[in-house]
Design an enzyme around this catalytic site. Structure first.
Site, short mmCIF file in Angstrom:
data_model
loop_
_atom_site.label_atom_id
_atom_site.label_comp_id
_atom_site.label_asym_id
_atom_site.label_seq_id
_atom_site.Cartn_x
_atom_site.Cartn_y
_atom_site.Cartn_z
N ASP A 37 0.84 -1.20 0.00
CA ASP A 37 0.00 0.00 0.00
C ASP A 37 0.88 1.26 0.00
O ASP A 37 1.98 1.23 0.54
CB ASP A 37 -0.90 -0.03 1.24
CG ASP A 37 -2.05 0.96 1.15
OD1 ASP A 37 -2.29 1.52 0.07
OD2 ASP A 37 -2.71 1.18 2.18
N HIS A 63 2.91 3.25 -8.98
CA HIS A 63 2.75 1.80 -9.20
C HIS A 63 3.99 1.23 -9.89
O HIS A 63 4.44 0.13 -9.57
CB HIS A 63 1.50 1.51 -10.02
CG HIS A 63 0.22 1.91 -9.34
ND1 HIS A 63 -0.03 1.61 -8.02
CD2 HIS A 63 -0.87 2.59 -9.78
CE1 HIS A 63 -1.22 2.10 -7.68
NE2 HIS A 63 -1.75 2.70 -8.73
N LEU A 105 10.58 -21.31 -4.16
CA LEU A 105 9.70 -20.32 -3.52
C LEU A 105 8.40 -20.27 -4.31
O LEU A 105 8.43 -20.24 -5.54
CB LEU A 105 10.37 -18.93 -3.56
CG LEU A 105 9.50 -17.75 -3.12
CD1 LEU A 105 9.31 -17.75 -1.60
CD2 LEU A 105 10.12 -16.40 -3.54
C1 FPP Z 1 -1.66 0.20 -3.39
O1 FPP Z 1 -1.29 1.55 -3.45
C2 FPP Z 1 -1.13 -0.56 -4.50
C3 FPP Z 1 -1.87 -1.09 -5.52
C4 FPP Z 1 -3.32 -0.95 -5.61
C5 FPP Z 1 -1.24 -1.80 -6.63
C6 FPP Z 1 -0.07 -2.66 -6.31
C7 FPP Z 1 0.73 -2.84 -7.54
C8 FPP Z 1 2.07 -2.85 -7.62
C9 FPP Z 1 2.93 -2.83 -6.43
C10 FPP Z 1 2.78 -2.88 -8.94
C11 FPP Z 1 2.48 -4.02 -9.81
C12 FPP Z 1 2.80 -5.30 -9.21
C13 FPP Z 1 2.85 -6.43 -9.93
C14 FPP Z 1 3.12 -7.73 -9.28
C15 FPP Z 1 2.63 -6.41 -11.37
P1 FPP Z 1 -2.43 2.65 -3.52
O2 FPP Z 1 -2.59 3.02 -4.95
O3 FPP Z 1 -3.66 2.16 -2.84
O4 FPP Z 1 -1.73 3.81 -2.71
P2 FPP Z 1 -2.45 4.95 -1.86
O5 FPP Z 1 -3.20 4.25 -0.76
O6 FPP Z 1 -1.28 5.75 -1.35
O7 FPP Z 1 -3.32 5.71 -2.79
#
Ligand code: FPP
Length: 248
Positions: free
Chosen positions: A26, A43, A137
């Site tokens: 997050d 992201h 893994l």
């Molecule tokens: C949360 O941050 C993150 C996500 C919804 C997406 C997670 C994706 C990645 C880490 C990259 C892609 C990974 C792979 C495996 C392809 P948020 O957007 O909710 O952050 P915020 O709460 O600060 O708005």
């Protein structure tokens, strides 16, 4: 790097490596906002953390690493952000599949994969097939996943088996339900990490987290790396896990 290696040495010296670590990644959006950048840039930076944490999991000797990459609720984000995340998913697979395979990582995608577009679905199915024989893994990547939906699906599968006479109602027990979850056959997480300081489970692995130790890190996901994972494991190693019983 130096600090991370030192932490890894401490993790190994302490022993008791968790078998399964799950992470709610997050804070990508906040990381981007702090830099006045569009959310997808956060992201993309988060994808680098995924790479680091997989390396760290291999070095520490975890059996399973579970990452919550995209929730069912995330489909409701603005279309541009959803398509950026889907492109990143494809890019991640295209860039990493070969190395993950060489490292002995079995990549498993869990969730409602029918909602993916045809290109993403092909990529996901491809890397799962390519790495299916690996055993060093297990990398569980949860996409289009919601834990309540997973439980409802398991309940439906149980009901179908009962209706078909394959199972009696008395045989519906914890094991029968576990076997119908996406995570069937996988040990429950020992440790759940959530980054960016939020104190929520957010519909992730509600059944599987029953006795899991929780670790909330204030670090935003794009800043989370090897050292942060080892700090979380060190903290875990200092806990007294009782599973509802009294200490030894
Ligand atoms: C949360 O941050 C993150 C996500 C919804 C997406 C997670 C994706 C990645 C880490 C990259 C892609 C990974 C792979 C495996 C392809 P948020 O957007 O909710 O952050 P915020 O709460 O600060 O708005």
């Amino acid at each position: 790097m130096g600090a991370a290696n030192e932490l890894l040495a401490r993790v190994k010296a302490q022993g008791a490596i968790p078998r399964h670590v799950a992470i709610i990644m997050d804070g990508n959006g906040r990381w981007a906002r702090e830099r006045m950048l569009p959310r997808p840039v956060g992201h993309r930076e988060g994808m680098k953390s995924v790479r680091e944490v997989v390396e760290a999991a291999l070095e520490a000797g975890l059996e399973v690493l579970s990452l919550f990459a995209f929730s069912q609720e995330n489909w409701q984000r603005p279309a541009l952000e959803v398509s950026a995340l889907m492109s990143l998913l494809e890019e991640y697979i295209a860039k990493e599949a070969r190395e993950l395979d060489e490292q002995g990582v079995r990549v498993v995608f869990l969730g409602d994969l029918d909602r993916l577009g045809p290109a993403q679905r092909r990529a996901v199915d491809g890397v799962m097939a390519q790495t299916a024989h690996n055993a060093k893994l297990v990398l569980n990547l949860f996409i289009s996943y919601g834990s309540r939906a997973e439980l409802v699906r398991a309940a439906r599968l149980l009901a179908e088996d009962v209706a078909a006479g394959k199972l009696s109602p008395a045989q519906v027990d914890e094991r029968a339900l576990s076997e119908r979850l996406f995570t069937a056959g996988c040990p429950d997480p020992d440790l759940l990490i959530r980054t960016s300081g939020e104190m929520r489970i957010s519909n992730f692995l509600l059944w599987q987290l029953a006795y899991t130790e929780l670790y909330i890190s204030p670090v935003l996901w794009p800043d989370f790396g090897r050292a942060e994972l080892y700090k979380a494991i060190l903290d875990f190693q200092s806990r007294d896990r009782r599973f509802g019983r009294v200490s030894a």
